[in-house]
Design a protein around this motif. Structure first.
Motif, PDB file in Angstrom:
ATOM      1  N   ILE A  49       0.635  -1.132  -0.091  1.00 14.18           N
ATOM      2  CA  ILE A  49      -0.065  -0.167   0.125  1.00 14.18           C
ATOM      3  C   ILE A  49       0.835   1.311  -0.108  1.00 14.18           C
ATOM      4  CG2 ILE A  49      -1.832   1.428   1.420  1.00 14.18           C
ATOM      5  CD1 ILE A  49      -2.942  -1.265   2.206  1.00 14.18           C
ATOM      6  N   ALA A  50       1.911   1.263   0.904  1.00 17.67           N
ATOM      7  CA  ALA A  50       2.849   2.215   0.906  1.00 17.67           C
ATOM      8  C   ALA A  50       3.608   2.569  -0.517  1.00 17.67           C
ATOM      9  CB  ALA A  50       4.025   2.353   1.929  1.00 17.67           C
ATOM     10  N   ALA A  51       4.047   1.555  -1.116  1.00 16.31           N
ATOM     11  CA  ALA A  51       4.471   1.750  -2.566  1.00 16.31           C
ATOM     12  C   ALA A  51       3.503   2.253  -3.435  1.00 16.31           C
ATOM     13  CB  ALA A  51       5.156   0.296  -2.944  1.00 16.31           C
ATOM     14  N   LEU A  52       2.257   1.814  -3.323  1.00 16.17           N
ATOM     15  CA  LEU A  52       1.181   2.415  -4.389  1.00 16.17           C
ATOM     16  C   LEU A  52       0.985   3.736  -4.015  1.00 16.17           C
ATOM     17  CD1 LEU A  52      -1.322  -0.710  -4.373  1.00 16.17           C
ATOM     18  CD2 LEU A  52       0.357  -0.118  -6.125  1.00 16.17           C
ATOM     19  N   GLY A  53       1.072   4.149  -2.693  1.00 16.84           N
ATOM     20  CA  GLY A  53       0.840   5.654  -2.364  1.00 16.84           C
ATOM     21  C   GLY A  53       1.688   6.550  -2.995  1.00 16.84           C
ATOM     22  N   VAL A  54       3.199   6.129  -2.597  1.00 16.10           N
ATOM     23  CA  VAL A  54       4.481   6.863  -3.018  1.00 16.10           C
ATOM     24  C   VAL A  54       4.223   7.036  -4.870  1.00 16.10           C
ATOM     25  CG1 VAL A  54       6.864   6.692  -3.459  1.00 16.10           C
ATOM     26  CG2 VAL A  54       5.789   6.227  -1.233  1.00 16.10           C
ATOM     27  N   SER A  55       3.997   5.791  -5.269  1.00 18.72           N
ATOM     28  CA  SER A  55       4.015   5.817  -6.792  1.00 18.72           C
ATOM     29  C   SER A  55       2.704   6.828  -7.301  1.00 18.72           C
ATOM     30  CB  SER A  55       3.533   4.722  -7.373  1.00 18.72           C
ATOM     31  OG  SER A  55       3.538   4.458  -8.799  1.00 18.72           O
ATOM     32  N   HIS A  56       1.723   6.775  -6.586  1.00 17.94           N
ATOM     33  CA  HIS A  56       0.529   7.546  -6.991  1.00 17.94           C
ATOM     34  C   HIS A  56       0.953   9.233  -6.736  1.00 17.94           C
ATOM     35  CE1 HIS A  56      -3.713   9.045  -7.580  1.00 17.94           C
ATOM     36  NE2 HIS A  56      -3.475   9.952  -6.280  1.00 17.94           N
ATOM     37  N   VAL A  57       1.507   9.344  -5.731  1.00 16.33           N
ATOM     38  CA  VAL A  57       1.954  10.757  -5.430  1.00 16.33           C
ATOM     39  C   VAL A  57       2.863  11.430  -6.359  1.00 16.33           C
ATOM     40  CG1 VAL A  57       3.263  12.276  -3.952  1.00 16.33           C
ATOM     41  CG2 VAL A  57       1.674  10.602  -2.845  1.00 16.33           C
ATOM     42  N   ARG A  58       4.036  10.448  -6.793  1.00 14.37           N
ATOM     43  CA  ARG A  58       4.829  10.878  -7.795  1.00 14.37           C
ATOM     44  C   ARG A  58       4.361  10.976  -9.052  1.00 14.37           C
ATOM     45  NH1 ARG A  58      10.302   7.347  -9.113  1.00 14.37           N
ATOM     46  NH2 ARG A  58      11.002   8.625 -10.553  1.00 14.37           N
ATOM     47  N   MET A  59       3.286  10.161  -9.399  1.00 13.21           N
ATOM     48  CA  MET A  59       2.564  10.339 -10.800  1.00 13.21           C
ATOM     49  C   MET A  59       1.923  11.532 -10.804  1.00 13.21           C
ATOM     50  SD  MET A  59       1.484   6.569 -11.873  1.00 13.21           S
ATOM     51  CE  MET A  59       0.618   7.205 -13.232  1.00 13.21           C
ATOM     52  N   SER A  60       1.414  11.917  -9.701  1.00 18.47           N
ATOM     53  CA  SER A  60       0.402  13.189  -9.522  1.00 18.47           C
ATOM     54  C   SER A  60       1.520  14.301  -9.818  1.00 18.47           C
ATOM     55  CB  SER A  60       0.025  13.291  -8.208  1.00 18.47           C
ATOM     56  OG  SER A  60      -1.002  12.038  -8.096  1.00 18.47           O
ATOM     57  N   TRP A  61       2.464  14.311  -9.243  1.00 22.01           N
ATOM     58  CA  TRP A  61       3.582  15.480  -9.463  1.00 22.01           C
ATOM     59  C   TRP A  61       3.998  15.664 -10.832  1.00 22.01           C
ATOM     60  CZ3 TRP A  61       7.360  14.122  -4.522  1.00 22.01           C
ATOM     61  CH2 TRP A  61       6.435  14.867  -3.460  1.00 22.01           C
ATOM     62  N   GLN A  62       4.254  14.432 -11.384  1.00 22.90           N
ATOM     63  CA  GLN A  62       4.777  14.673 -12.602  1.00 22.90           C
ATOM     64  C   GLN A  62       3.694  14.927 -13.414  1.00 22.90           C
ATOM     65  OE1 GLN A  62       6.167  10.575 -13.706  1.00 22.90           O
ATOM     66  NE2 GLN A  62       8.090  10.776 -12.782  1.00 22.90           N
ATOM     67  N   LEU A  63       2.573  14.762 -13.230  1.00 20.42           N
ATOM     68  CA  LEU A  63       1.092  15.245 -14.057  1.00 20.42           C
ATOM     69  C   LEU A  63       0.977  16.412 -14.060  1.00 20.42           C
ATOM     70  CD1 LEU A  63      -1.126  14.397 -16.040  1.00 20.42           C
ATOM     71  CD2 LEU A  63      -2.572  13.933 -13.987  1.00 20.42           C
ATOM     72  N   ASP A  64       1.176  17.148 -12.662  1.00 21.90           N
ATOM     73  CA  ASP A  64       0.965  18.771 -12.491  1.00 21.90           C
ATOM     74  C   ASP A  64       2.331  19.355 -13.164  1.00 21.90           C
ATOM     75  OD1 ASP A  64      -1.268  17.953 -10.706  1.00 21.90           O
ATOM     76  OD2 ASP A  64       0.118  18.256  -8.965  1.00 21.90           O
ATOM     77  N   GLU A  65       3.530  18.939 -13.210  1.00 20.92           N
ATOM     78  CA  GLU A  65       4.363  19.493 -13.743  1.00 20.92           C
ATOM     79  C   GLU A  65       4.209  19.474 -15.421  1.00 20.92           C
ATOM     80  OE1 GLU A  65       7.943  17.438 -12.745  1.00 20.92           O
ATOM     81  OE2 GLU A  65       8.254  18.278 -11.001  1.00 20.92           O
ATOM     82  N   ASN A  66       3.744  18.404 -15.912  1.00 16.85           N
ATOM     83  CA  ASN A  66       3.414  18.388 -17.219  1.00 16.85           C
ATOM     84  C   ASN A  66       2.362  19.136 -17.611  1.00 16.85           C
ATOM     85  OD1 ASN A  66       5.148  16.318 -17.663  1.00 16.85           O
ATOM     86  ND2 ASN A  66       3.794  14.612 -17.517  1.00 16.85           N
ATOM     87  N   ASN A  67       1.311  19.274 -16.857  1.00 12.84           N
ATOM     88  CA  ASN A  67       0.288  20.216 -17.076  1.00 12.84           C
ATOM     89  C   ASN A  67       0.786  21.688 -16.977  1.00 12.84           C
ATOM     90  OD1 ASN A  67      -1.754  18.226 -17.346  1.00 12.84           O
ATOM     91  ND2 ASN A  67      -2.302  18.173 -15.272  1.00 12.84           N
ATOM     92  N   GLN A  68       1.611  22.073 -16.262  1.00 11.01           N
ATOM     93  CA  GLN A  68       2.270  23.300 -16.044  1.00 11.01           C
ATOM     94  C   GLN A  68       3.282  23.887 -17.453  1.00 11.01           C
ATOM     95  OE1 GLN A  68       4.168  23.559 -12.256  1.00 11.01           O
ATOM     96  NE2 GLN A  68       2.479  23.614 -11.229  1.00 11.01           N
ATOM     97  N   ALA A  69       3.785  22.557 -17.736  1.00  9.62           N
ATOM     98  CA  ALA A  69       4.484  22.926 -18.977  1.00  9.62           C
ATOM     99  C   ALA A  69       3.692  23.103 -20.161  1.00  9.62           C
ATOM    100  CB  ALA A  69       5.741  21.657 -19.068  1.00  9.62           C
ATOM    101  N   MET A  70       2.596  22.200 -20.325  1.00 12.24           N
ATOM    102  CA  MET A  70       1.867  22.292 -21.226  1.00 12.24           C
ATOM    103  C   MET A  70       1.027  23.906 -21.364  1.00 12.24           C
ATOM    104  SD  MET A  70       1.655  20.066 -23.432  1.00 12.24           S
ATOM    105  CE  MET A  70       0.284  19.941 -24.228  1.00 12.24           C
ATOM    106  N   ALA A  71       0.675  24.181 -20.099  1.00 19.21           N
ATOM    107  CA  ALA A  71      -0.085  25.439 -20.089  1.00 19.21           C
ATOM    108  C   ALA A  71       1.002  26.771 -20.419  1.00 19.21           C
ATOM    109  CB  ALA A  71      -0.434  25.744 -18.628  1.00 19.21           C
TER     110      ALA A  71
END
Length: 251
Positions: A49-71
């Protein structure tokens, strides 16, 4: 006669085969490691569960960074389109106009999209406050047109105003002469402009709407008299207005 029950019991007791009889465990002895197995499974589940949580948080950060770059890229692209005069057509039932950049003085350009079935005329007028005006007119065709307004010195040295409309391979233009004294005055005047200017992006209008492309007002500079030091009033009263507009042609 002996009791068969006692006889069978003695036979069993006298048998040479060993018999394992499990004795009950004393009160203080350790039991089977069932809780240890349960704890390991719990730890593995928590780690997963912890590994899935860390992976989800990391993917969320990367998604936010990609959205900011796209904007950021989208904002830069929008600004670049405005600066280069890109005509963005969003509704083919409306008139679209965008100002295109020029690198010359007294030269203006626009790109205009005319809807199907609509006829529009472009006008350019130079009007002096002291009297007199010159006007040029050209017709726009359906689709994308480029309008160019220019005030320039002709090959024979005379000043001209010219209105040119380009539609694909076809070009139409109208021109008229401007007096030398007017241009001499204009070159020393203060000007202010309004209308559809550069870096504003594409604007949309209704087909029956009159559209002002440019209004440039020129007023004479106020200069002190070299002898008296007083400011001349004649220069402030004189003005010239250069106007360009689109007008729907009535049936």
């Amino acid at each position: 006669m002996p009791n068969p029950t006692h006889r069978d019991f003695r036979a069993v007791m006298n048998s040479s085969e060993p018999h394992n009889i499990e004795a009950p465990a004393p009160p203080g002895s350790p039991r089977r490691n069932r809780w240890t197995s349960f704890s390991l499974l719990t730890i593995l589940l928590l780690l997963t569960i912890a590994a899935l949580g860390v992976s989800h948080v990391r993917m969320s950060w990367q998604l936010d960074e990609n959205n900011q770059a796209m904007a950021t890229m989208q904002a830069e692209l929008t600004q670049l389109r405005k600066e280069t005069g890109y005509l963005e057509i969003t509704d083919e039932k409306l008139v679209h106009v965008v100002a295109a950049p020029t690198h010359e003085d007294l030269v203006w350009r626009w790109k205009v999209f005319v809807p199907e079935g609509v006829t529009i005329k472009s006008h350019m007028q130079v009007k002096q406050s002291t009297g007199g005006s010159t006007t040029g007119t050209s017709r726009l065709q359906e689709g994308t047109n480029q309008i160019e307004l220019a005030i320039y010195r002709g090959p024979e040295g005379q000043w001209k105003q010219k209105l040119t409309v380009v539609r694909g391979p076809s070009t139409s233009s109208s021109s008229s002469d401007l007096p030398e004294e007017f241009m001499s005055w204009l070159n020393n005047a203060m000007t202010s402009s309004s209308g559809l200017l550069n870096a504003e992006g594409t604007k949309t209008f209704q087909p029956d709407q009159e559209i002002t492309l440019l209004t440039m007002t020129a007023r004479g500079r106020v200069k002190p008299d070299p002898e008296t030091g007083e400011r001349s009033k004649q220069l402030t009263e004189e003005s010239t207005e250069i106007t360009a507009w689109l007008e729907p042609e009535k049936p």
